[in-house]
Design a protein around this motif. Structure first.
Motif, PDB file in Angstrom:
ATOM      1  N   TYR A 136      -7.295   7.392  -2.159  1.00 31.78           N
ATOM      2  CA  TYR A 136      -7.002   6.033  -2.486  1.00 31.78           C
ATOM      3  C   TYR A 136      -7.678   5.102  -1.229  1.00 31.78           C
ATOM      4  O   TYR A 136      -7.976   3.992  -0.941  1.00 31.78           O
ATOM      5  CB  TYR A 136      -5.437   5.973  -2.295  1.00 31.78           C
ATOM      6  N   ILE A 137      -7.826   6.498   0.033  1.00 31.81           N
ATOM      7  CA  ILE A 137      -8.003   5.756   0.867  1.00 31.81           C
ATOM      8  C   ILE A 137      -9.507   5.123   1.007  1.00 31.81           C
ATOM      9  O   ILE A 137     -10.518   4.439   1.113  1.00 31.81           O
ATOM     10  CB  ILE A 137      -8.968   6.609   2.185  1.00 31.81           C
ATOM     11  N   GLU A 138     -10.448   6.358   0.337  1.00 32.11           N
ATOM     12  CA  GLU A 138     -12.229   6.157  -0.280  1.00 32.11           C
ATOM     13  C   GLU A 138     -11.959   4.448  -1.821  1.00 32.11           C
ATOM     14  O   GLU A 138     -13.506   3.438  -1.607  1.00 32.11           O
ATOM     15  CB  GLU A 138     -12.530   6.572  -1.200  1.00 32.11           C
ATOM     16  N   GLN A 198       0.417  -1.477   0.387  1.00 24.93           N
ATOM     17  CA  GLN A 198      -0.613  -0.049  -0.254  1.00 24.93           C
ATOM     18  C   GLN A 198       0.796   1.040   0.445  1.00 24.93           C
ATOM     19  O   GLN A 198       0.508   2.049  -0.890  1.00 24.93           O
ATOM     20  CB  GLN A 198      -0.828  -0.137   1.321  1.00 24.93           C
ATOM     21  N   VAL A 199       1.777   1.434   1.114  1.00 23.56           N
ATOM     22  CA  VAL A 199       2.845   2.759   1.236  1.00 23.56           C
ATOM     23  C   VAL A 199       3.345   3.004  -0.185  1.00 23.56           C
ATOM     24  O   VAL A 199       3.467   3.469  -0.266  1.00 23.56           O
ATOM     25  CB  VAL A 199       3.873   1.890   2.368  1.00 23.56           C
ATOM     26  N   THR A 200       4.029   1.357  -0.720  1.00 27.37           N
ATOM     27  CA  THR A 200       4.313   1.186  -2.280  1.00 27.37           C
ATOM     28  C   THR A 200       3.620   2.433  -3.758  1.00 27.37           C
ATOM     29  O   THR A 200       4.192   2.958  -4.103  1.00 27.37           O
ATOM     30  CB  THR A 200       4.995   0.428  -2.571  1.00 27.37           C
ATOM     31  N   GLU A 201       2.756   1.736  -3.291  1.00 28.51           N
ATOM     32  CA  GLU A 201       1.338   2.149  -4.580  1.00 28.51           C
ATOM     33  C   GLU A 201       0.884   3.613  -3.865  1.00 28.51           C
ATOM     34  O   GLU A 201       1.206   4.979  -5.167  1.00 28.51           O
ATOM     35  CB  GLU A 201      -0.107   1.663  -4.016  1.00 28.51           C
ATOM     36  N   ILE A 202       1.166   4.222  -3.136  1.00 27.34           N
ATOM     37  CA  ILE A 202       1.124   6.034  -2.634  1.00 27.34           C
ATOM     38  C   ILE A 202       1.647   5.984  -3.231  1.00 27.34           C
ATOM     39  O   ILE A 202       2.017   7.549  -3.806  1.00 27.34           O
ATOM     40  CB  ILE A 202       0.457   6.501  -0.975  1.00 27.34           C
ATOM     41  N   ARG A 203       3.359   5.680  -2.868  1.00 28.35           N
ATOM     42  CA  ARG A 203       4.572   6.836  -2.988  1.00 28.35           C
ATOM     43  C   ARG A 203       4.241   6.823  -4.819  1.00 28.35           C
ATOM     44  O   ARG A 203       4.993   7.858  -5.210  1.00 28.35           O
ATOM     45  CB  ARG A 203       5.924   5.604  -2.483  1.00 28.35           C
ATOM     46  N   LYS A 204       4.417   5.625  -5.132  1.00 25.04           N
ATOM     47  CA  LYS A 204       4.331   6.049  -6.647  1.00 25.04           C
ATOM     48  C   LYS A 204       3.451   6.387  -7.252  1.00 25.04           C
ATOM     49  O   LYS A 204       3.658   7.414  -8.444  1.00 25.04           O
ATOM     50  CB  LYS A 204       3.593   4.528  -7.338  1.00 25.04           C
ATOM     51  N   GLN A 205       2.173   6.666  -7.160  1.00 25.05           N
ATOM     52  CA  GLN A 205       1.266   7.838  -7.438  1.00 25.05           C
ATOM     53  C   GLN A 205       1.276   9.214  -7.006  1.00 25.05           C
ATOM     54  O   GLN A 205       1.204  10.313  -7.988  1.00 25.05           O
ATOM     55  CB  GLN A 205      -0.123   7.282  -6.703  1.00 25.05           C
ATOM     56  N   CYS A 206       2.228   9.273  -6.153  1.00 25.92           N
ATOM     57  CA  CYS A 206       2.763  10.558  -5.513  1.00 25.92           C
ATOM     58  C   CYS A 206       4.012  11.461  -6.158  1.00 25.92           C
ATOM     59  O   CYS A 206       4.021  12.460  -6.973  1.00 25.92           O
ATOM     60  CB  CYS A 206       2.703  10.473  -4.181  1.00 25.92           C
TER      61      CYS A 206
END
Length: 208
Positions: free
Chosen positions: A140-142, A78-86
């Motif tokens: 991402y949260i939703e 999850q953290v990896t995906e968030i960082r990628k999108q950012c």
């Protein structure tokens, strides 16, 4: 024993009054200096912390917006995906120490976020578009119905935002969308202007 816990100046005064021998003076002086040195080490700010605060200050000054998120139990994926999108949206997802962030906020004159700086926090810095960070995190949260990641507040410019304000920011069109709409409006306006000018030209030619 009281000599060991006294300040240097107090010890010096006591030694003078007691007319201690030179050897005793050297002994008590060395003990006092050692104690002062140990105390100074406790309050010494490490260079790496100074550098870390300076880096956060730079991010705060350059960011269009900042989202503060509390997290607990996020997976590596999850953290990896968030960082990628950012990264794809010129946004930085950073896990930082609260006390260092607080120092940086104080340096740039942003107050009112002390209550949010408790427990594990991630900070999302939107460097080009104020909407990108809030939108990435909120969507991402939703989408994943997460309870392990929560928006707790944020910053827009130098103004602090509550949760509702950050979520509202997430619903706004991105900078690219707004520019596209503006360009579309300008193109339509220019096209209309050209048609009007052409109509006037034709009218004049007809009259001639």
């Amino acid at each position: 024993p009281t000599f060991f816990h006294a300040s240097y100046f107090k010890v010096a005064m006591l030694m003078e009054e007691a007319s201690l021998a030179p050897v005793a003076r050297v002994f008590f002086y060395s003990q006092t200096v050692k104690e002062v040195q140990e105390m100074s080490k406790v309050h010494e700010v490490k260079p790496e912390k100074v550098a870390a605060v300076a880096d956060i200050v730079e991010k705060l000054k350059n960011a269009q917006s900042v989202v503060i998120c509390s997290y607990s139990g996020l997976t590596v994926e999850q953290v990896t995906e968030i960082r990628k999108q950012c990264r794809e949206n010129d946004t930085a997802y950073c896990v930082l120490k609260n006390r260092l962030v607080l120092r940086a906020l104080n340096e740039v004159g942003i107050t009112g976020l002390d209550d949010l700086l408790n427990g594990p926090n991630a900070f999302v810095f939107s460097m080009k578009d104020a909407v990108s960070g809030p939108k990435i995190i909120n969507d991402y949260i939703e989408k994943n119905k997460l309870e392990s990641l929560k928006i707790t507040g944020g910053v827009l410019g130098t103004e602090t935002l509550d949760v509702a304000a950050v979520k509202h920011l997430a619903t706004l069109p991105s900078r690219e969308v707004l520019l596209a709409k503006l360009l579309g409006c300008m193109t339509n306006t220019v096209a209309s202007f050209v048609r009007v000018v052409d109509a006037i030209r034709k009218q004049k030619n007809g009259e001639e």
